[in-house]
Design a protein around this motif. Structure first.
Motif, PDB file in Angstrom:
ATOM      1  N   UNK A 135       0.860  -1.194   0.000  1.00 15.42           N
ATOM      2  CA  UNK A 135       0.000   0.000   0.000  1.00 15.42           C
ATOM      3  C   UNK A 135       0.899   1.249   0.000  1.00 15.42           C
ATOM      4  N   UNK A 136       1.447   1.600  -1.158  1.00 16.28           N
ATOM      5  CA  UNK A 136       2.491   2.637  -1.207  1.00 16.28           C
ATOM      6  C   UNK A 136       2.007   4.087  -1.129  1.00 16.28           C
ATOM      7  N   UNK A 137       0.739   4.326  -0.926  1.00 16.25           N
ATOM      8  CA  UNK A 137       0.244   5.702  -0.983  1.00 16.25           C
ATOM      9  C   UNK A 137       0.667   6.582   0.192  1.00 16.25           C
ATOM     10  N   UNK A 138       1.127   5.979   1.274  1.00 17.06           N
ATOM     11  CA  UNK A 138       1.434   6.740   2.490  1.00 17.06           C
ATOM     12  C   UNK A 138       2.818   7.359   2.425  1.00 17.06           C
ATOM     13  N   UNK A 139       2.894   8.652   2.672  1.00 13.36           N
ATOM     14  CA  UNK A 139       4.177   9.359   2.671  1.00 13.36           C
ATOM     15  C   UNK A 139       4.717   9.552   4.090  1.00 13.36           C
ATOM     16  N   UNK A 140       3.805   9.646   5.073  1.00 11.71           N
ATOM     17  CA  UNK A 140       4.209   9.819   6.466  1.00 11.71           C
ATOM     18  C   UNK A 140       3.784   8.599   7.269  1.00 11.71           C
ATOM     19  N   UNK A 141       4.737   8.039   7.995  1.00 16.53           N
ATOM     20  CA  UNK A 141       4.501   6.804   8.744  1.00 16.53           C
ATOM     21  C   UNK A 141       5.067   6.953  10.155  1.00 16.53           C
ATOM     22  N   UNK A 142       4.363   6.376  11.129  1.00 19.15           N
ATOM     23  CA  UNK A 142       4.849   6.333  12.505  1.00 19.15           C
ATOM     24  C   UNK A 142       4.705   4.932  13.061  1.00 19.15           C
ATOM     25  N   UNK A 143       5.586   4.602  13.982  1.00 14.05           N
ATOM     26  CA  UNK A 143       5.530   3.349  14.721  1.00 14.05           C
ATOM     27  C   UNK A 143       5.284   3.724  16.180  1.00 14.05           C
ATOM     28  N   UNK A 144       4.193   3.184  16.747  1.00  9.31           N
ATOM     29  CA  UNK A 144       3.746   3.604  18.071  1.00  9.31           C
ATOM     30  C   UNK A 144       3.487   2.394  18.966  1.00  9.31           C
ATOM     31  N   UNK A 145       3.410   2.669  20.264  1.00 12.20           N
ATOM     32  CA  UNK A 145       3.011   1.667  21.262  1.00 12.20           C
ATOM     33  C   UNK A 145       1.830   2.232  22.037  1.00 12.20           C
ATOM     34  N   UNK A 146       0.795   1.431  22.180  1.00 11.67           N
ATOM     35  CA  UNK A 146      -0.329   1.779  23.044  1.00 11.67           C
ATOM     36  C   UNK A 146      -0.315   0.784  24.200  1.00 11.67           C
ATOM     37  N   UNK A 147       0.066   1.278  25.379  1.00 12.74           N
ATOM     38  CA  UNK A 147       0.176   0.448  26.573  1.00 12.74           C
ATOM     39  C   UNK A 147      -1.080   0.630  27.420  1.00 12.74           C
ATOM     40  N   UNK A 148      -1.684  -0.495  27.796  1.00 13.87           N
ATOM     41  CA  UNK A 148      -2.919  -0.465  28.574  1.00 13.87           C
ATOM     42  C   UNK A 148      -2.718  -1.262  29.858  1.00 13.87           C
ATOM     43  N   UNK A 149      -3.018  -0.611  30.968  1.00 17.05           N
ATOM     44  CA  UNK A 149      -2.995  -1.294  32.260  1.00 17.05           C
ATOM     45  C   UNK A 149      -4.425  -1.323  32.772  1.00 17.05           C
ATOM     46  N   UNK A 150      -4.911  -2.518  33.069  1.00 19.33           N
ATOM     47  CA  UNK A 150      -6.263  -2.689  33.613  1.00 19.33           C
ATOM     48  C   UNK A 150      -6.163  -2.666  35.129  1.00 19.33           C
ATOM     49  N   UNK A 151      -6.871  -1.723  35.725  1.00 17.55           N
ATOM     50  CA  UNK A 151      -6.786  -1.506  37.162  1.00 17.55           C
ATOM     51  C   UNK A 151      -8.157  -1.763  37.779  1.00 17.55           C
ATOM     52  N   UNK A 152      -8.231  -2.590  38.851  1.00 27.23           N
ATOM     53  CA  UNK A 152      -9.532  -2.812  39.500  1.00 27.23           C
ATOM     54  C   UNK A 152     -10.101  -1.485  39.998  1.00 27.23           C
ATOM     55  N   UNK A 153     -11.369  -1.257  39.695  1.00 26.69           N
ATOM     56  CA  UNK A 153     -12.041  -0.034  40.131  1.00 26.69           C
ATOM     57  C   UNK A 153     -13.341  -0.367  40.827  1.00 26.69           C
ATOM     58  N   UNK A 154     -14.082   0.646  41.186  1.00 26.21           N
ATOM     59  CA  UNK A 154     -15.341   0.443  41.900  1.00 26.21           C
ATOM     60  C   UNK A 154     -16.385  -0.256  41.040  1.00 26.21           C
ATOM     61  N   UNK A 155     -16.362  -0.012  39.752  1.00 26.42           N
ATOM     62  CA  UNK A 155     -17.349  -0.614  38.838  1.00 26.42           C
ATOM     63  C   UNK A 155     -16.655  -1.506  37.813  1.00 26.42           C
TER      64      UNK A 155
END
Length: 121
Positions: free
Chosen positions: A87-107
């Motif tokens: 898919x060569x149409x993209x001129x700008x590219x980024x490599x990212x990390x989405x870090x998710x921590x699941x924390x016990x809560x009231x609900x």
């Protein structure tokens, strides 16, 4: 299915939701090329994002983003190059990390999301 696989799938669903809420357009989930995989490929504006998602239920063994090492980043870069070839149409590219921590809560569980943009080796 192993619990870590369930956690990974749950994390990717939460990540997709978070990305949509933050104006990303999801293009692919679990995109594969050979032995390489990208958890989420999305766009925002004119930038293509290759996103590695890491999810944990606690920080007992460190933050989720700390588990993204050189090898994983290298695989992400190789998969990204293969995707751009298809898919060569993209001129700008980024490599990212989405870090998710699941924390016990009231609900049930609350989620803490950390989005790290433009990771490099």
């Amino acid at each position: 299915m192993a619990s870590h696989n369930q956690l990974g799938q749950e994390g990717e669903l939460l990540a997709a939701d978070w990305l949509r809420q933050n104006n990303f357009v999801l293009l692919h989930r679990n995109w594969r090329h050979g032995r390489y995989e990208v958890d989420i490929i999305a766009s925002r504006g004119d930038v293509l994002h290759f996103i590695e998602v890491k999810t944990r239920r606690s920080t007992r063994f460190g933050e989720p983003e700390e588990s993204v090492g050189r090898s994983k980043i290298g695989h992400l870069l190789k998969a990204g190059a293969a995707y751009q070839y298809e898919y060569p149409r993209w001129k700008r590219v980024q490599y990212d990390v989405l870090a998710i921590t699941l924390v016990p809560g009231e609900e049930g569980e609350d989620r803490e999301c950390v989005f790290i943009e433009d990771i490099y080796l």
